[in-house]
Design an enzyme around this catalytic site. Structure first.
Site, PDB file in Angstrom:
ATOM      1  N   GLU A   1      29.919 -16.243  -4.152  1.00 46.50           N
ATOM      2  CA  GLU A   1      29.423 -15.829  -2.994  1.00 46.50           C
ATOM      3  C   GLU A   1      30.424 -15.292  -1.940  1.00 46.50           C
ATOM      4  O   GLU A   1      31.553 -15.946  -1.920  1.00 46.50           O
ATOM      5  CB  GLU A   1      28.531 -16.844  -2.357  1.00 46.50           C
TER       6      GLU A   1
ATOM      7  N   GLU B   1      28.197 -14.830   8.938  1.00 52.47           N
ATOM      8  CA  GLU B   1      27.507 -15.654   9.462  1.00 52.47           C
ATOM      9  C   GLU B   1      27.698 -15.787  10.938  1.00 52.47           C
ATOM     10  O   GLU B   1      28.660 -16.185  11.519  1.00 52.47           O
ATOM     11  CB  GLU B   1      27.072 -16.956   8.766  1.00 52.47           C
TER      12      GLU B   1
ATOM     13  N   ARG C   1      22.459  -9.724   0.112  1.00 53.58           N
ATOM     14  CA  ARG C   1      21.198 -10.388   0.926  1.00 53.58           C
ATOM     15  C   ARG C   1      21.324 -10.491   2.676  1.00 53.58           C
ATOM     16  O   ARG C   1      22.406 -10.902   2.991  1.00 53.58           O
ATOM     17  CB  ARG C   1      20.851 -11.893   0.390  1.00 53.58           C
TER      18      ARG C   1
ATOM     19  N   THR D   1      23.837 -29.835   9.450  1.00 52.02           N
ATOM     20  CA  THR D   1      23.276 -28.241   9.587  1.00 52.02           C
ATOM     21  C   THR D   1      22.999 -27.846  11.169  1.00 52.02           C
ATOM     22  O   THR D   1      23.789 -26.740  11.271  1.00 52.02           O
ATOM     23  CB  THR D   1      21.994 -28.085   9.037  1.00 52.02           C
TER      24      THR D   1
END
Length: 379
Positions: free
Chosen positions: A121, A125, A205, A220
């Site tokens: 990956e 972000e 993606r 998170t």
């Protein structure tokens, strides 16, 4: 902090279409034999998301994404929204540029992710509450034993300004750039000696989600910048365009074993090198979408290639040797975690190998033999 999907198991269930997709694979080729990945025989592709036709070759995997004057809109309007698209093809090394305006909103995450079936990956972000930075990250083979690979390069007002985020992913190194300026370079050897370097065919993606959803795990929410206040929704990310260069175009890619190494990938129906020239010790070649060797023999051609390629505006590539990967630029500094520091990502020398012998042997040999036979028949 980790990439958003690394907390997928703790994430809000209704947000799972995007979050959990990052750690999910229909078939992991490290564990069993899997179907071939669909490729593309086009070496260069451009997508204008201000037009509906720009979304061709992309599939919507969650929510709704529509083209518009500002580009494709990805909107979190309420709890559980996570609009996401991904390519319906894989690339095997290459360069991807995305012109994007990230979504605002505390806890809102705008993501550009490359991911393979065996969970290699590469990420960008942007957090809605961080108006001065964006995260770069990578993972190899889904290894989440450590979360020390992220960097946070500076970018001005990503939620109100369009910037072009580029990843040039090649066999020897990966370079992240913002508006044409490199901000990070990862050498193959920096990724646990190469064992955790992303090196298998990937889809691209793009999506947005609420990492700060109150029902997510504490880690998170903290990573995403705090809890999301849905009363301030909608939060929209816009993507104007995407350009993709596929270093090794092919109709499909097959894992020939369970190693997950680039050398184990077989390219099916791959384009051949139809024009070569040697300059400064580097072989430069143009790819053809048609497999001339397949046409000549009447059978499908299967090619295993793990080359470093740099694509130019003329669709030429620089192919280096297909031997085992190694660190090319020893000048890149690394942090204590083994990840390259952002400061080391300025000018990186271009990898240069004299690949003429292997290229000639692999691609020109059959042509030379055919010419010799033809000449003998004419005698």
């Amino acid at each position: 902090m980790p990439s958003f999907f690394k907390y997928a198991a703790m994430a809000l269930a209704v947000a799972a279409p995007f979050a959990s997709a990052q750690t999910y694979t229909d078939c992991n080729p490290l564990k069993k034999t899997c179907p071939a990945d669909a490729g593309s025989t086009e070496s260069k592709m451009s997508f204008d998301f201000t037009k509906p036709s720009g979304l061709n070759k992309w599939k919507t995997t969650a929510g709704k994404v529509n083209a518009g004057p500002n580009g494709a809109a990805f909107t979190v309007a309420q709890q559980g929204d996570a609009p996401t698209i991904e390519t319906d093809f894989y690339i095997f090394y290459g360069e991807v540029s995305v012109t994007m305006q990230a979504a605002p909103g505390q806890g809102i995450v705008s993501s550009i992710v490359f991911e393979s079936d065996d969970l290699d990956e590469i990420d960008w972000e942007a957090l809605g509450g961080n108006t001065a930075q964006i995260e770069t990250n990578y993972f190899g083979k889904g290894d989440t034993s450590t979360y020390n690979r992220d960097t946070w390069p500076a970018v001005a007002n990503p939620q109100t300004t369009f910037h072009t985020y580029t990843v040039n992913w090649q066999k020897d190194k990966t370079v992240w750039s913002i508006d044409g300026t490199p901000v990070r370079t990862l050498q193959y050897s920096d990724a646990s000696g190469g064992s955790r370097y992303p090196q298998t065919p990937m889809r691209v993606r793009i999506g947005v989600w609420a990492g700060g959803d109150p029902r997510n795990g504490k880690g998170t929410i903290e990573w995403a910048g705090g809890a999301t206040d849905y009363s301030k929704a909608p939060f929209s990310m816009y993507v104007k365009s995407v350009s993709i260069t596929n270093t090794n175009p092919a109709t499909s890619y097959t894992y020939t074993d369970n190693s997950g190494s680039s050398g184990s990938i077989k390219m099916n129906g791959a384009g051949t090198l139809n024009e070569t020239s040697v300059s400064s010790g580097v072989v430069s070649a143009t790819t053809s979408a048609t497999d001339s060797k397949s046409t000549a023999t009447g059978t499908g051609t299967h090619t295993t290639m793990a080359t470093t390629v740099h694509t130019t505006a003329t669709s030429s590539i620089e192919a280096i040797s297909t031997g085992s990967s190694s660190s090319i630029d020893a000048s890149s500094s690394t942090s204590k975690s083994g990840s390259p520091s952002a400061a080391s990502s300025s000018a990186q020398p271009t990898a240069s190998y004299n690949a003429a012998p292997s290229v000639v042997a692999s691609y020109l040999g059959p042509v030379s033999l055919l010419g010799l036979v033809t000449a003998l028949l004419q005698l």
